[in-house]
Design a protein around this motif. Structure first.
Motif, mmCIF file in Angstrom:
data_model
loop_
_atom_site.group_PDB
_atom_site.id
_atom_site.type_symbol
_atom_site.label_atom_id
_atom_site.label_comp_id
_atom_site.label_asym_id
_atom_site.label_seq_id
_atom_site.Cartn_x
_atom_site.Cartn_y
_atom_site.Cartn_z
ATOM 1 N N GLY A 182 0.832 -1.206 0.000
ATOM 2 C CA GLY A 182 0.000 0.000 0.000
ATOM 3 C C GLY A 182 0.856 1.240 0.000
ATOM 4 N N VAL A 183 1.792 1.304 -0.968
ATOM 5 C CA VAL A 183 2.813 2.356 -0.977
ATOM 6 C C VAL A 183 2.364 3.615 -1.708
ATOM 7 C CG1 VAL A 183 4.712 0.723 -0.749
ATOM 8 C CG2 VAL A 183 3.893 1.335 -3.029
ATOM 9 N N GLY A 184 1.117 3.655 -2.187
ATOM 10 C CA GLY A 184 0.616 4.866 -2.818
ATOM 11 C C GLY A 184 1.195 5.107 -4.195
ATOM 12 N N ALA A 185 1.139 6.359 -4.623
ATOM 13 C CA ALA A 185 1.623 6.750 -5.946
ATOM 14 C C ALA A 185 2.347 8.080 -5.830
ATOM 15 C CB ALA A 185 0.449 6.854 -6.926
ATOM 16 N N GLN A 186 3.002 8.475 -6.911
ATOM 17 C CA GLN A 186 3.694 9.756 -6.939
ATOM 18 C C GLN A 186 3.116 10.616 -8.063
ATOM 19 O OE1 GLN A 186 7.792 8.720 -7.588
ATOM 20 N NE2 GLN A 186 7.496 8.192 -9.728
ATOM 21 N N SER A 187 3.403 11.911 -8.007
ATOM 22 C CA SER A 187 2.864 12.827 -9.020
ATOM 23 C C SER A 187 3.462 12.522 -10.377
ATOM 24 C CB SER A 187 3.157 14.276 -8.626
ATOM 25 O OG SER A 187 2.539 14.608 -7.415
ATOM 26 N N THR A 188 2.658 12.688 -11.406
ATOM 27 C CA THR A 188 3.137 12.515 -12.771
ATOM 28 C C THR A 188 3.418 13.875 -13.396
ATOM 29 O OG1 THR A 188 2.654 11.481 -14.900
ATOM 30 C CG2 THR A 188 0.817 12.532 -13.781
ATOM 31 N N THR A 189 4.273 13.911 -14.380
ATOM 32 C CA THR A 189 4.720 15.193 -14.951
ATOM 33 C C THR A 189 3.901 15.633 -16.152
ATOM 34 O OG1 THR A 189 6.310 14.164 -16.469
ATOM 35 C CG2 THR A 189 7.066 14.648 -14.229
ATOM 36 N N HIS A 190 3.248 14.695 -16.845
ATOM 37 C CA HIS A 190 2.509 14.989 -18.076
ATOM 38 C C HIS A 190 3.396 15.682 -19.109
ATOM 39 C CE1 HIS A 190 -1.378 13.617 -16.708
ATOM 40 N NE2 HIS A 190 -1.317 14.380 -15.640
ATOM 41 N N GLY A 191 4.701 15.437 -19.031
ATOM 42 C CA GLY A 191 5.606 15.986 -20.022
ATOM 43 C C GLY A 191 5.988 17.434 -19.810
ATOM 44 N N ALA A 192 5.534 18.054 -18.756
ATOM 45 C CA ALA A 192 5.859 19.466 -18.507
ATOM 46 C C ALA A 192 7.295 19.599 -18.012
ATOM 47 C CB ALA A 192 4.896 20.065 -17.500
ATOM 48 N N GLU A 193 7.925 20.698 -18.377
ATOM 49 C CA GLU A 193 9.299 20.980 -17.961
ATOM 50 C C GLU A 193 9.295 21.956 -16.782
ATOM 51 O OE1 GLU A 193 11.229 22.552 -21.369
ATOM 52 O OE2 GLU A 193 11.065 20.714 -22.561
ATOM 53 N N GLY A 391 -5.175 0.576 -2.763
ATOM 54 C CA GLY A 391 -4.981 2.022 -2.767
ATOM 55 C C GLY A 391 -4.549 2.545 -4.123
ATOM 56 N N ASP A 392 -3.858 3.685 -4.113
ATOM 57 C CA ASP A 392 -3.464 4.348 -5.359
ATOM 58 C C ASP A 392 -2.485 3.530 -6.189
ATOM 59 O OD1 ASP A 392 -5.030 6.358 -4.433
ATOM 60 O OD2 ASP A 392 -3.436 7.817 -4.116
ATOM 61 N N CYS A 393 -1.781 2.574 -5.568
ATOM 62 C CA CYS A 393 -0.774 1.807 -6.306
ATOM 63 C C CYS A 393 -1.375 0.596 -7.013
ATOM 64 C CB CYS A 393 0.358 1.365 -5.383
ATOM 65 S SG CYS A 393 -0.110 0.096 -4.186
ATOM 66 N N ALA A 394 -2.688 0.368 -6.875
ATOM 67 C CA ALA A 394 -3.299 -0.840 -7.433
ATOM 68 C C ALA A 394 -4.549 -0.498 -8.237
ATOM 69 C CB ALA A 394 -3.660 -1.819 -6.310
ATOM 70 N N THR A 395 -4.867 -1.358 -9.183
ATOM 71 C CA THR A 395 -6.117 -1.246 -9.929
ATOM 72 C C THR A 395 -6.711 -2.631 -10.098
ATOM 73 O OG1 THR A 395 -7.151 -0.404 -11.962
ATOM 74 C CG2 THR A 395 -4.986 -1.406 -12.196
ATOM 75 N N ILE A 396 -8.009 -2.743 -9.886
ATOM 76 C CA ILE A 396 -8.691 -4.035 -9.976
ATOM 77 C C ILE A 396 -8.980 -4.350 -11.438
ATOM 78 C CG2 ILE A 396 -10.746 -5.337 -9.324
ATOM 79 C CD1 ILE A 396 -10.908 -3.639 -6.812
ATOM 80 N N GLU A 397 -8.625 -5.566 -11.853
ATOM 81 C CA GLU A 397 -8.860 -5.979 -13.229
ATOM 82 C C GLU A 397 -10.365 -6.116 -13.477
ATOM 83 O OE1 GLU A 397 -6.766 -9.197 -16.085
ATOM 84 O OE2 GLU A 397 -7.729 -10.028 -14.308
ATOM 85 N N ASN A 398 -10.840 -5.382 -14.464
ATOM 86 C CA ASN A 398 -12.272 -5.439 -14.779
ATOM 87 C C ASN A 398 -12.609 -6.719 -15.533
ATOM 88 O OD1 ASN A 398 -13.132 -2.968 -13.653
ATOM 89 N ND2 ASN A 398 -12.302 -1.849 -15.401
ATOM 90 N N PRO A 399 -13.753 -7.330 -15.246
ATOM 91 C CA PRO A 399 -14.147 -8.546 -15.973
ATOM 92 C C PRO A 399 -14.521 -8.223 -17.416
ATOM 93 C CG PRO A 399 -15.941 -7.791 -14.580
ATOM 94 C CD PRO A 399 -14.760 -6.920 -14.250
ATOM 95 N N GLN A 400 -14.200 -9.118 -18.322
ATOM 96 C CA GLN A 400 -14.604 -8.983 -19.724
ATOM 97 C C GLN A 400 -15.790 -9.922 -19.952
ATOM 98 O OE1 GLN A 400 -13.288 -6.773 -22.034
ATOM 99 N NE2 GLN A 400 -12.313 -5.955 -20.182
ATOM 100 N N LEU A 401 -16.981 -9.397 -19.755
ATOM 101 C CA LEU A 401 -18.187 -10.217 -19.819
ATOM 102 C C LEU A 401 -18.436 -10.775 -21.208
ATOM 103 C CD1 LEU A 401 -20.524 -7.971 -17.630
ATOM 104 C CD2 LEU A 401 -19.261 -9.997 -16.920
ATOM 105 N N ILE A 402 -18.108 -9.992 -22.242
ATOM 106 C CA ILE A 402 -18.400 -10.429 -23.608
ATOM 107 C C ILE A 402 -17.605 -11.684 -23.958
ATOM 108 C CG2 ILE A 402 -16.616 -8.989 -24.648
ATOM 109 C CD1 ILE A 402 -20.129 -9.807 -26.061
#
Length: 581
Positions: A182-193, A391-402
């Motif tokens: 549960g180590v969370g996440a860090q900010s992303t840069t979106h390519g900005a300098e 938490g922010d470091c994980a995402t649940i795999e969505n089922p593919q019903l089709i």
């Protein structure tokens, strides 16, 4: 009741000798002091009676891949559980676990839990830093577990050991039977300098630096030697990102100016203050209902906060922010505004440890934003299911019903029939929502939209029409948002699932997220989105204190609730502390 009677006797014994000579105010103050003194003494005695946690020691003469190995004291019949992180998910796990279920080791470079929704309030002195912090050792003590102030650097999934490091010093392997990430996440840069010229708002250190920077800019602007253009630059505050954090910070900053600084700084300086929010989408708070987004923009407009939408920040220098705006016709134009302060709150990305864990499982971990877990929060690709992430470091795999359309169609219709009636679809949805919790809401909507998918108007759906239903449900599935309540619910679920596992009382049910609403403070106004078009918005003090009461009720301890009340009373009576320290 015995304790209460004892408190009453102590208070009367202290109060009566002085009651005749002092007024009611002094009497009540003395009573409060006596009560607090008794409670403090009782707390110390209770704390002294708690069993002290075990000390982690090194396994004598043992090295693994060049580093020593810690010996985690293991009780007979218990597994060793290592929890990485001190955020919402990790702390919810620790608070939900039964005290005798596991031998617990918590590992985090931050030795406190931080109530992040109120962090913007600390940047302007509305509440103090200690009021949103709770010691990790205090949280772990209930489990009689151990805590290490260290960061996870590596993990060996085969040997079941995680390598931790304390502030760039010594490293040690900590063995586990089960691991919670549960180590969370860090900010992303979106390519900005030029992000080195920005502040973030994820830690107490960030909030303290922001608070000092704000007051330093005002004090510099007050110097008679500061030119008018420099004053205007110093007092231009730019927020990159129109999510809840960015909007709430802008609102808190405006409150500071409107309620406190106006009493201590001349009007000529206050007139130079400018707050700008730069948002990449067409509305701020775009994860909430459009009604709330429009309400927030109107509130900010009345308060003089500039909102720039459909704009991407290109670069940030020490004195300016350059961004590109997309017009409705698709054309782009570049703009530059001076800045004396920039807050970057635009998106999250993987931490180094999260990336390392994903790289160890390349066949299944291909999400570039988070660790993929199943509906029981087990990390995909770990054969024995001993590693969890939340938490922010994980995402649940969505089922593919089709992908299971034939199987599901056969399960839905009556034996011998090749069509599904409305009643059969209702029964199918009731069963399927229990099996696929992430798709529950979208599956339930299929019953309501039955006629829309019944293309031939027969009152039933055939296999082709049923497939269209499943494709629609799949298309509506999205990743859970990076919100505190998501991590908190995942932590509570995982704590209960681990308790069930330790007691061997059967398998745990899949995780199901229940959205309880998203809150946003907008400066003497607040809004809430409860989903499905249910919204609340108010622009009065009642809305402000309703927002506060919700977060007050979600505190992890009585201590922080008390401190928050004290801070809010101080702010109401005396205003915010504008000293720079």
């Amino acid at each position: 009741m015995t304790a209460i009677r004892h408190v009453s006797r102590v208070v009367r014994a202290v109060v009566r000798p002085i009651q005749a000579s002092v007024g009611a105010q002094a009497t009540s103050t003395t009573a409060a002091v006596a009560t607090a003194y008794y409670m403090a003494c009782s707390g110390k005695r209770a704390f002294a009676s708690v069993e002290s946690p075990p000390e982690l020691r090194l396994v004598a003469g043992t090295q693994y891949r060049g580093h020593p190995v810690a010996e985690v004291q293991q009780t007979a019949g218990r597994e060793r559980l290592v929890v990485l992180g001190s955020g919402w998910g990790a702390v919810a796990v620790l608070k939900t676990l039964k005290a005798d279920a596991y031998d617990v080791v918590a590992v985090s470079p931050t030795n406190y839990f931080l109530f992040t929704p109120l962090l913007p309030s600390t940047t302007v002195g509305t509440i103090e830093f200690r009021s949103v912090m709770e010691s990790m050792r205090r949280i772990v003590s209930r489990l009689r577990g151990s805590y290490l102030e260290a960061a996870a650097e590596d993990v060996d999934l085969d040997a079941k050991r995680v390598l931790v490091e304390h502030a760039g010093a010594s490293r040690v392997w900590v063995p586990y039977d089960r691991l919670v990430v549960g180590v969370g996440a860090q900010s992303t840069t979106h390519g900005a300098e030029g992000l080195e010229h920005c502040h973030r708002l994820k830690t107490v250190q960030d909030a303290r630096a922001i608070r000092q920077h704000i007051m330093a800019n005002f004090e510099r602007a007050m110097l008679p030697t500061t030119a008018i253009d420099e004053k205007r630059r110093l007092l231009t505050f730019v927020v990159c990102g129109g999510g809840p954090t960015g909007c709430e910070f802008a609102a808190e900053l405006h409150d500071l100016l409107a309620e406190d600084l106006r009493r201590f700084y001349p009007q000529s300086v206050r007139d130079l203050v400018k707050i700008v929010i730069i948002q990449s989408c067409d509305h701020i708070l775009n994860m909430m209902d459009s009604v709330i987004s429009e309400f927030a923009e109107r509130q900010f407009g009345r308060r003089g906060i500039t909102v720039v939408t459909n704009s991407l920040v290109q670069s940030i220098s020490e004195t300016a922010v350059r961004y590109t705006t997309r017009a409705p016709d698709g054309t782009a134009s570049e703009h530059e505004i001076p800045q004396g302060f920039v807050l970057w709150s635009a998106g999250v990305s993987l931490t180094p440890f999260t990336r390392l864990l994903c790289d160890k499982l390349p066949a299944v971990q291909q999400n570039c934003h988070a660790i993929t877990v199943d509906d029981c929060l087990r990390v995909k690709g770990v054969p024995d299911g001993s590693v969890y992430a939340l938490g922010d470091c994980a995402t649940i795999e969505n089922p593919q019903l089709i992908a299971r359309v034939s199987e599901l169609f056969d399960a839905a219709h009556a034996e011998g029939a090749r069509i599904i009636t409305r009643d059969e679809l209702t029964a199918f949805v009731r069963t399927a929502t229990a099996e696929y919790p992430p798709a529950a809401r979208h599956l339930q909507s299929l019953v309501h939209d039955f006629d829309k998918f019944d293309v031939d108007g027969s009152g039933t759906v055939n296999r082709s029409e049923f497939g269209a239903m499943l494709r629609h449900a799949d298309s509506q599935l999205t990743a859970l948002p990076a919100l505190a309540q998501v991590a908190n619910q995942e932590g509570i679920y995982l704590g209960r699932a681990l308790n069930t596992l330790a007691a061997s009382t059967g398998p745990a049910l899949p995780f199901s997220y229940h959205h309880r609403g998203t809150l946003a403070y907008l400066g003497r106004a607040a809004a809430a989105d409860f989903g499905r078009g249910r919204v609340f918005k108010g622009s009065n003090l009642a809305a402000k204190y309703l927002w506060r009461s919700v977060y007050w009720s979600q505190q992890v301890s009585l201590r922080t609730r008390f401190l928050l009340m004290v801070d809010w009373v101080k702010e109401l009576l005396f205003g915010r502390d504008i000293s720079r320290f």
